[in-house]
Design a protein around this motif. Structure first.
Motif, PDB file in Angstrom:
ATOM      1  N   GLU A   1      49.776  20.484  11.100  1.00 56.91           N
ATOM      2  CA  GLU A   1      49.198  20.027  12.368  1.00 56.91           C
ATOM      3  C   GLU A   1      47.963  20.850  12.650  1.00 56.91           C
ATOM      4  O   GLU A   1      47.923  22.039  12.350  1.00 56.91           O
ATOM      5  CB  GLU A   1      50.198  20.224  13.515  1.00 56.91           C
ATOM      6  N   CYS A   2      46.963  20.179  13.231  1.00 57.96           N
ATOM      7  CA  CYS A   2      45.748  20.895  13.612  1.00 57.96           C
ATOM      8  C   CYS A   2      45.668  20.997  15.125  1.00 57.96           C
ATOM      9  O   CYS A   2      46.256  20.189  15.845  1.00 57.96           O
ATOM     10  CB  CYS A   2      44.516  20.157  13.100  1.00 57.96           C
ATOM     11  N   GLY A   3      44.920  21.972  15.594  1.00 53.41           N
ATOM     12  CA  GLY A   3      44.690  22.116  17.026  1.00 53.41           C
ATOM     13  C   GLY A   3      43.601  21.172  17.504  1.00 53.41           C
ATOM     14  O   GLY A   3      43.157  20.294  16.762  1.00 53.41           O
ATOM     15  N   ASN A   4      43.138  21.363  18.738  1.00 55.48           N
ATOM     16  CA  ASN A   4      42.142  20.464  19.313  1.00 55.48           C
ATOM     17  C   ASN A   4      40.730  21.041  19.134  1.00 55.48           C
ATOM     18  O   ASN A   4      40.525  22.050  18.474  1.00 55.48           O
ATOM     19  CB  ASN A   4      42.480  20.211  20.783  1.00 55.48           C
ATOM     20  N   ALA A   5      39.761  20.384  19.751  1.00 54.57           N
ATOM     21  CA  ALA A   5      38.356  20.769  19.581  1.00 54.57           C
ATOM     22  C   ALA A   5      38.092  22.215  20.009  1.00 54.57           C
ATOM     23  O   ALA A   5      37.231  22.890  19.440  1.00 54.57           O
ATOM     24  CB  ALA A   5      37.472  19.813  20.368  1.00 54.57           C
TER      25      ALA A   5
END
Ligand SMILES: *[C@@H]1O[C@H](CO)[C@@H](O)[C@H](O)[C@H]1NC(C)=O
Ligand SMILES: *[C@@H]1O[C@H](CO)[C@@H](O)[C@H](O)[C@H]1NC(C)=O
Ligand SMILES: *[C@@H]1O[C@H](CO)[C@@H](O)[C@H](O)[C@H]1NC(C)=O
Ligand SMILES: *[C@@H]1O[C@H](CO)[C@@H](O)[C@H](O)[C@H]1NC(C)=O
Length: 330
Positions: A62-66
């Protein structure tokens, strides 16, 4: 084609190419993940990690947000055909908040020291593997840790007392290992909230630290160890404890005057050296599970509340307990 069509076609092509090539995954994270894949011998579940696609769309990631430039925040490798050790490269995913290696019976070696670099780590689960070595003291440097589950492994050595320094720890599970030595005295003064603690099925020994009595645990499981001493310090009418399992230890104390918080729902004291008579106050508890068998209790089982809801199994093998559900008192 007329002008409008050409323009539309142009815009459409532009849209397509930008949306396809717009990869969220950070280049450093992708390189690291590909190294991890390689060092795990390209295992089945993560074989689909295709270098040509966006790593933020890969399984187990999973990746984080901007705000953090879509850096990888979660790596969860469970139920896979993995042999070998935790790759040192996991320490090179600097924004990782969740790290899980679970149900990997051929995962061996120690808890990877490079995990010490993961300063944003909140959730660590290394469970149902064959990891060996100690519970590392470096965990106490990871100040964002909220959840530690190292259960069902072959970890040995003693529990690092520095774990009590973790300011956000809410859950600590070290059950089903080969841990020895005492429960650290420091566990009576956690820096932050009082975590749920699960230490069952180890070889912990020594006296239960008196300091634990200062704390209001919500759930505490010390079962199946070799612990001694007066564990009645964990009880107390003013606490809000819900779950207490002290079964299969060598605790010795007199329960005759021990008041138990009315919030206690699960109480297992079987196989200890507990003496005295069951207090009438215990009829005020709402119990879902209750077991005082294999102790040295005596006297009449108080009538009322939930105490007669349980069968003789919950009371057998004491010194001279009597009354329902056991035999009538003489
Ligand atoms: C984006 O991620 C940051 C860092 O994890 C977090 O603090 C923030 O709340 C997130 N923002 C949104 C809109 O989810
Ligand atoms: C673990 O390793 C053994 C021996 O190499 C192999 O037979 C077994 O299938 C492996 N198990 C898993 C779950 O990878
Ligand atoms: C550890 O390995 C042994 C033998 O290889 C296996 O029987 C056992 O299930 C493994 N433990 C776990 C928790 O996977
Ligand atoms: C209570 O513990 C004893 C000893 O482990 C066990 O035999 C019995 O089944 C338990 N009773 C209940 C109701 O769990």
């Amino acid at each position: 084609m007329d002008k409008t069509t050409t323009l539309l076609f142009f815009l459409f092509t532009l849209f397509l190419t930008t949306s396809i090539s717009k990869e969220l995954c950070h280049r450093d994270d992708k390189n690291t993940l590909l190294k991890i894949k390689k060092s795990l011998n390209n295992p089945y579940n993560i074989i689909a990690w295709d270098p040509k696609s966006d790593c933020c769309s890969w399984t187990a990631i999973e990746c984080g947000n901007a705000t953090i430039n879509y850096r990888v925040t979660s790596l969860d490798i469970s139920d896979d055909q993995i042999s070998g050790q935790i790759p040192p490269e996991v320490g090179d995913l600097p924004y990782l908040q969740t790290l899980i290696f679970r149900k990997l019976s051929n995962l061996t070696g120690p808890i990877q020291p490079t995990i010490a670099k993961l300063k944003y780590l909140r959730f660590l689960r290394l469970s149902w593997t064959n990891l060996t070595g100690p519970v590392p003291g470096f965990l106490s440097q990871l100040r964002n840790l909220e959840y530690i589950d190292l259960s069902f492994n072959d970890l040995s050595g003693s529990i690092p007392s520095s774990l009590s320094l973790l300011p956000k720890l809410g859950y600590l599970e070290l059950s089903r290992n080969k841990l020895t030595g005492p429960i650290p005295e420091s566990f009576g003064s956690f820096k932050g909230e009082v975590p749920d603690i699960f230490l069952s099925h180890n070889q912990l020994s020594g006296l239960i630290p008196k300091s634990l009595g200062n704390l209001n645990f919500y759930r505490i499981d010390l079962s199946r160890n070799k612990l001694k001493g007066d564990a009645s310090i964990l009880f107390g009418a003013k606490k809000t404890t819900w779950y207490i399992d002290l079964s299969r230890n060598m605790f010795q104390f007199d329960i005759s005057k021990v008041k138990i918080a009315k919030t206690v729902n699960i109480l297992d004291l079987n196989h200890n050296g507990i003496t005295g008579t069951i207090p009438v106050q215990w009829t005020e508890l709402s119990l879902q599970s209750f077991n005082v068998s294999y102790n040295r209790l005596c006297g009449r089982i108080p009538k009322g509340g939930d105490l007669q809801r349980f069968g003789s199994d919950s009371y057998l093998h004491n010194k001279c307990l009597c009354g329902v559900p056991l035999k009538t008192c003489m």
